[in-house]
Design an enzyme around this catalytic site. Structure first.
Site, mmCIF file in Angstrom:
data_model
loop_
_atom_site.group_PDB
_atom_site.id
_atom_site.type_symbol
_atom_site.label_atom_id
_atom_site.label_comp_id
_atom_site.label_asym_id
_atom_site.label_seq_id
_atom_site.Cartn_x
_atom_site.Cartn_y
_atom_site.Cartn_z
ATOM 1 N N CYS A 135 -28.290 36.088 13.389
ATOM 2 C CA CYS A 135 -29.545 36.623 13.884
ATOM 3 C C CYS A 135 -29.376 38.105 14.219
ATOM 4 O O CYS A 135 -28.452 38.489 14.923
ATOM 5 C CB CYS A 135 -30.088 35.905 15.117
ATOM 6 S SG CYS A 135 -30.486 34.183 14.808
ATOM 7 N N ARG A 173 -27.490 39.786 9.009
ATOM 8 C CA ARG A 173 -27.086 38.831 10.045
ATOM 9 C C ARG A 173 -27.858 37.517 9.962
ATOM 10 O O ARG A 173 -27.541 36.569 10.684
ATOM 11 C CB ARG A 173 -27.292 39.449 11.430
ATOM 12 C CG ARG A 173 -26.427 40.668 11.658
ATOM 13 C CD ARG A 173 -26.665 41.198 13.042
ATOM 14 N NE ARG A 173 -26.224 40.244 14.031
ATOM 15 C CZ ARG A 173 -25.052 40.291 14.651
ATOM 16 N NH1 ARG A 173 -24.205 41.247 14.376
ATOM 17 N NH2 ARG A 173 -24.732 39.383 15.538
ATOM 18 N N TRP A 232 -31.131 33.409 11.535
ATOM 19 C CA TRP A 232 -30.302 32.433 10.834
ATOM 20 C C TRP A 232 -30.491 31.155 11.636
ATOM 21 O O TRP A 232 -30.032 31.042 12.771
ATOM 22 C CB TRP A 232 -28.835 32.863 10.822
ATOM 23 C CG TRP A 232 -27.990 32.002 9.949
ATOM 24 C CD1 TRP A 232 -27.819 32.124 8.593
ATOM 25 C CD2 TRP A 232 -27.192 30.876 10.345
ATOM 26 N NE1 TRP A 232 -26.977 31.145 8.130
ATOM 27 C CE2 TRP A 232 -26.578 30.363 9.178
ATOM 28 C CE3 TRP A 232 -26.946 30.247 11.564
ATOM 29 C CZ2 TRP A 232 -25.731 29.255 9.197
ATOM 30 C CZ3 TRP A 232 -26.105 29.140 11.585
ATOM 31 C CH2 TRP A 232 -25.504 28.651 10.409
ATOM 32 N N ASN A 236 -30.348 35.422 19.912
ATOM 33 C CA ASN A 236 -29.254 35.179 18.976
ATOM 34 C C ASN A 236 -28.277 34.260 19.692
ATOM 35 O O ASN A 236 -27.790 34.606 20.768
ATOM 36 C CB ASN A 236 -28.578 36.518 18.625
ATOM 37 C CG ASN A 236 -27.272 36.330 17.872
ATOM 38 O OD1 ASN A 236 -27.081 35.339 17.167
ATOM 39 N ND2 ASN A 236 -26.357 37.284 18.021
ATOM 40 N N GLY A 237 -28.003 33.076 19.123
ATOM 41 C CA GLY A 237 -27.045 32.171 19.766
ATOM 42 C C GLY A 237 -27.621 30.779 19.918
ATOM 43 O O GLY A 237 -28.574 30.404 19.226
ATOM 44 N N GLU A 271 -9.010 33.259 -1.793
ATOM 45 C CA GLU A 271 -10.042 34.270 -1.562
ATOM 46 C C GLU A 271 -10.921 34.441 -2.808
ATOM 47 O O GLU A 271 -12.147 34.569 -2.696
ATOM 48 C CB GLU A 271 -9.369 35.598 -1.169
ATOM 49 C CG GLU A 271 -10.278 36.802 -1.026
ATOM 50 C CD GLU A 271 -11.360 36.654 0.042
ATOM 51 O OE1 GLU A 271 -11.331 35.697 0.819
ATOM 52 O OE2 GLU A 271 -12.262 37.510 0.061
ATOM 53 N N LYS A 277 -14.878 33.852 -2.655
ATOM 54 C CA LYS A 277 -15.829 34.906 -3.046
ATOM 55 C C LYS A 277 -16.789 34.376 -4.110
ATOM 56 O O LYS A 277 -17.988 34.574 -4.043
ATOM 57 C CB LYS A 277 -15.022 36.086 -3.573
ATOM 58 C CG LYS A 277 -15.547 37.429 -3.273
ATOM 59 C CD LYS A 277 -15.170 38.012 -1.943
ATOM 60 C CE LYS A 277 -15.425 37.143 -0.745
ATOM 61 N NZ LYS A 277 -14.909 37.628 0.489
ATOM 62 N N GLU A 288 -19.279 31.653 -2.720
ATOM 63 C CA GLU A 288 -20.285 32.061 -1.738
ATOM 64 C C GLU A 288 -21.400 32.903 -2.337
ATOM 65 O O GLU A 288 -22.517 32.870 -1.847
ATOM 66 C CB GLU A 288 -19.663 32.753 -0.524
ATOM 67 C CG GLU A 288 -19.164 34.141 -0.757
ATOM 68 C CD GLU A 288 -18.603 34.794 0.500
ATOM 69 O OE1 GLU A 288 -19.212 34.683 1.563
ATOM 70 O OE2 GLU A 288 -17.533 35.435 0.400
ATOM 71 N N HIS A 307 -0.344 17.463 -8.331
ATOM 72 C CA HIS A 307 -0.433 16.379 -7.338
ATOM 73 C C HIS A 307 -1.874 15.925 -7.136
ATOM 74 O O HIS A 307 -2.181 15.253 -6.156
ATOM 75 C CB HIS A 307 0.175 16.840 -6.013
ATOM 76 C CG HIS A 307 1.634 17.157 -6.125
ATOM 77 N ND1 HIS A 307 2.590 16.199 -6.281
ATOM 78 C CD2 HIS A 307 2.286 18.351 -6.175
ATOM 79 C CE1 HIS A 307 3.782 16.776 -6.391
ATOM 80 N NE2 HIS A 307 3.614 18.081 -6.340
ATOM 81 N N LYS A 330 -23.872 37.244 7.912
ATOM 82 C CA LYS A 330 -22.713 38.023 8.344
ATOM 83 C C LYS A 330 -22.574 37.788 9.852
ATOM 84 O O LYS A 330 -23.573 37.607 10.540
ATOM 85 C CB LYS A 330 -23.008 39.497 8.061
ATOM 86 C CG LYS A 330 -21.823 40.405 8.135
ATOM 87 C CD LYS A 330 -21.213 40.583 6.781
ATOM 88 C CE LYS A 330 -20.039 41.520 6.779
ATOM 89 N NZ LYS A 330 -19.152 41.217 5.651
HETATM 90 C C1 F6R Z 1 -16.526 35.682 3.308
HETATM 91 C C2 F6R Z 1 -16.726 36.161 4.653
HETATM 92 C C3 F6R Z 1 -16.470 35.233 5.780
HETATM 93 C C4 F6R Z 1 -15.847 35.991 6.968
HETATM 94 C C5 F6R Z 1 -15.734 35.061 8.175
HETATM 95 C C6 F6R Z 1 -15.048 35.731 9.338
HETATM 96 O O1 F6R Z 1 -16.776 36.686 2.368
HETATM 97 O O2 F6R Z 1 -17.121 37.274 4.867
HETATM 98 O O3 F6R Z 1 -15.669 34.167 5.399
HETATM 99 O O4 F6R Z 1 -14.592 36.476 6.592
HETATM 100 O O5 F6R Z 1 -17.021 34.661 8.557
HETATM 101 O O6 F6R Z 1 -15.738 36.869 9.750
HETATM 102 P P1 F6R Z 1 -15.054 37.937 10.673
HETATM 103 O O7 F6R Z 1 -13.967 38.584 9.898
HETATM 104 O O8 F6R Z 1 -16.146 38.901 11.039
HETATM 105 O O9 F6R Z 1 -14.518 37.211 11.854
#
Ligand code: F6R
Length: 621
Positions: A2, A27, A79, A105-106, A494, A498, A501, A517, A616
């Site tokens: 949010c 966000r 969100w 937010n929360g 990773e 990537k 997502e 396995h 984010k």
């Molecule tokens: C994936 C991504 C997330 C963040 C995770 C942790 O591309 O961005 O997996 O890495 O939410 O976020 P931070 O680093 O802000 O704690």
């Protein structure tokens, strides 16, 4: 999660709020809304609320041409946690009497109890959110607050109400009886404040304030801020004067803009040479020894660390996995890496001789913050690796090592990841230096190699055309598998994260040796497999694993070291990266995988910067 923004000052608030929401939309993008305190002369002030499900643009189109007046207001991008992402559940929420509006937010964990109490007292609800409970509670307390004490009754009502709330939240309120006033409060969720030229602002992170000021005050837990055009007053929950954490942000507003790139993600991938260069800057003294000025833990303490525990989530967890190899190899200290949301709910055996490294780009991830707090409570020293100056993690850790990636706006993390790996490898070398696990000239050699990385990343970025071509094939796949060994493993994980997502393709990463396995059963004719196969002590093992999947029909894309012509005999496609020390390879090998994900997502017409269901900065559990 949010995005929240608030403004009170001389300008029409709507424009400021919508521009602020545009910078905070990463966000959360389930819905967007604004409330303006319409206090035009000659009539009692009214709250004008507009809110719409969907992206911010839906709201922007909706309010275009409408007569929305007011120089005080709040804005929100959501969100969803409680209640579907529809118009009704969008923020702001207004009290039944129409006086008070809130954005949030929360999560309010005890909302059900509070709601029952309010329902029993005749209050009715229009949404399914936890948030609406708060605004009804504040409205219910307002009259009592107005009869006691000086100053803003809204602030007093908020202080009383917040004492009854459980959970993690940042909240901002306006009241039509107090035009020109915004009241804000936070507990375990971020809220930053700024003031400039007769205007005061609040936001859920500094990106929302950058267009106005770089001098920021972060509200601390259970502090209440009263914002007016003249300034900002901060108190504790009893009304006693307090002050938040003040700092200056060195990001520029242009850093948070697209600058001609089609997407923030692409811009941020291409910013990696600069971000890595910045992260390496000023880490050595004239004698070539590592000095970490932002690491405020006595050297003596670090010298005697007997175990390192790394906690993080998502992509940051993968950088922690890379760090394990570097710290164990260079500093000879055993390392455990754990997902923060798991660590926080077990009983880890920690001691004052353990160093806990908490990694978080945003510095606001709820699970990572809780894991760090859990570790500190048990006497461990906590070092934060974060990208955001003034973030909760930076404030609450014993010491901080900043990555200097600049604002990362795309939901998918790229430049934060590479700079985290760099910062962690500097930390590994620093520990090695302190403990004399490496000779000074060895430390200097490794650092010199790291300083060559920005130019090498630049070279790797030249593979973009090749990755865009390969993306056309990968985009047609049902699944994509990634595998690697040693430092190739975190990059395989990773790469898969990537890709899934932002493209929504089913992608998984595995330790290459584990394929036989179980996971190898997934391989069928033409199934794409990405193998991390750079030069190093496990390369021959990876070649065997490639042969095993090729024998079962896989089409293999190998990420290999320049000059390795033999790899072509084993794989269908090869992407080369320059030859570097084995522990530094992840900083190069991840780049083609970032580009592959980006171009697959484009080929599939996905919303690259704002993938579905994600946000984010994950400030909820
Ligand atoms: C994936 C991504 C997330 C963040 C995770 C942790 O591309 O961005 O997996 O890495 O939410 O976020 P931070 O680093 O802000 O704690």
């Amino acid at each position: 999660m949010c995005g929240i923004i608030g403004y009170t000052g001389p300008d029409p608030a709507l424009r400021v709020l919508l521009d602020g929401l545009a910078t905070l939309e990463y966000r959360g993008y389930d819905s967007a809304g604004v409330v303006l305190v319409d206090d035009r002369p000659g009539a009692p002030a009214e709250l004008a609320v507009r809110k719409r499900a969907g992206k911010l643009q839906v709201l922007v189109d909706d309010v275009a041409g409408q007569d929305l007046t007011g120089s005080t207001g709040l804005g929100h991008t959501r969100w969803a946690t409680h209640g579907d992402p529809n118009d009704r559940n969008a923020h702001p929420h207004v009290s039944g009497d129409g006086n008070v509006a809130v954005i949030h937010n929360g999560i309010i964990e005890n909302y059900a109890d509070l709601k029952s109490e309010l329902l029993a007292n005749g209050y009715t609800f229009r949404s399914d959110t936890d948030t609406e409970v708060v605004v009804q509670l504040v409205a219910a307390l307002y009259d009592r607050a107005a009869q006691s004490g000086e100053g803003s009754p809204l602030a007093r009502a908020v202080r009383i109400a917040v004492k009854r709330l459980e959970g993690a939240f940042s909240l901002a309120f306006v009241d039509r009886r107090e035009p020109g006033v915004i009241v804000a409060v936070r507990r375990e969720a971020p809220m930053v404040l700024g003031h400039r030229d007769g205007a005061s602002l609040l936001a859920s992170d500094v990106a929302g304030l950058l267009a106005h000021t770089r001098d920021v005050e972060a509200l601390l837990n259970d502090q209440v801020a009263i914002l007016t055009a003249d300034g900002i007053t901060v108190t504790d929950l009893d009304g006693a004067p307090a002050s938040g954490h003040r700092f200056t942000v060195d990001w520029d507003v242009a850093d948070a803009e697209m600058q001609g790139f089609a997407h923030f993600m692409l811009k941020e991938i291409h910013e990696q040479p600069r971000a890595v260069r910045e992260t390496l800057l000023g880490r050595t003294d004239d004698d070539g020894r590592i000095v970490l000025d932002d690491l405020r833990v006595p050297s003596e303490e670090l010298r005697h660390v007997d175990k390192v525990v790394i906690v993080a989530c998502g992509t940051s967890f993968h950088s922690g996995m890379v760090a394990k190899y570097a710290i164990e190899h260079w500093a000879h200290i055993p390392v455990e890496v754990e997902i923060a949301s798991e660590f926080r709910y077990r009983d880890p055996i920690l001691s004052p001789h353990m160093l806990v490294v908490a990694i978080s780009q945003s510095g606001e991830t709820a699970d990572t913050l809780a894991a760090a707090a859990h570790a500190r409570a048990q006497g461990a020293t906590v070092v934060a690796i974060t990208n955001v100056v003034g973030s909760s993690l930076a404030r609450e850790a014993d010491a901080v090592l900043y990555t200097r990636a600049g604002p990362e706006i795309a939901v998918a993390s790229t430049k934060a990841f590479t700079t985290q790996m760099v910062a962690l490898e500097i930390l590994a070398l620093y520990l090695a230096q302190l403990r004399r696990a490496l000779f000074p000239d060895e430390v200097a050699d490794h650092l010199a190699r790291m300083h060559a990385l920005p130019a090498l990343i630049e070279e790797v970025l030249d593979c973009e055309r090749q990755m865009a071509d390969l993306a056309q094939t990968v985009a047609r796949a049902r699944y994509v598998m990634f595998f690697g060994r040693h430092v190739g493993l975190p990059i395989a994980l990773e790469g898969a994260l990537k890709l899934k997502e932002i493209s929504y393709l089913h992608a998984e990463g595995f330790p290459a040796g584990e394929m036989k396995h179980g996971p190898i059963a997934l391989i069928d004719e033409g199934g794409p497999v990405v193998a991390l196969a750079t030069r190093g002590h496990v390369r021959s093992k990876i070649i065997s694993n490639i042969e095993q999947v090729k024998g079962r029909g896989a089409v293999v894309l190998a990420i290999a070291t320049e000059g390795d012509t033999e790899i072509k005999e084993h794989s269908d496609h090869v992407v080369y990266v320059p030859d570097v020390h084995e522990l530094l390879t992840p900083i190069l090998t991840v780049v083609p995988l970032q580009l592959l994900s980006y171009h697959v997502a484009i080929a599939l017409g996905r919303d690259v910067d704002q993938p579905r269901n994600l946000a984010k900065t994950v400030t909820v559990e």
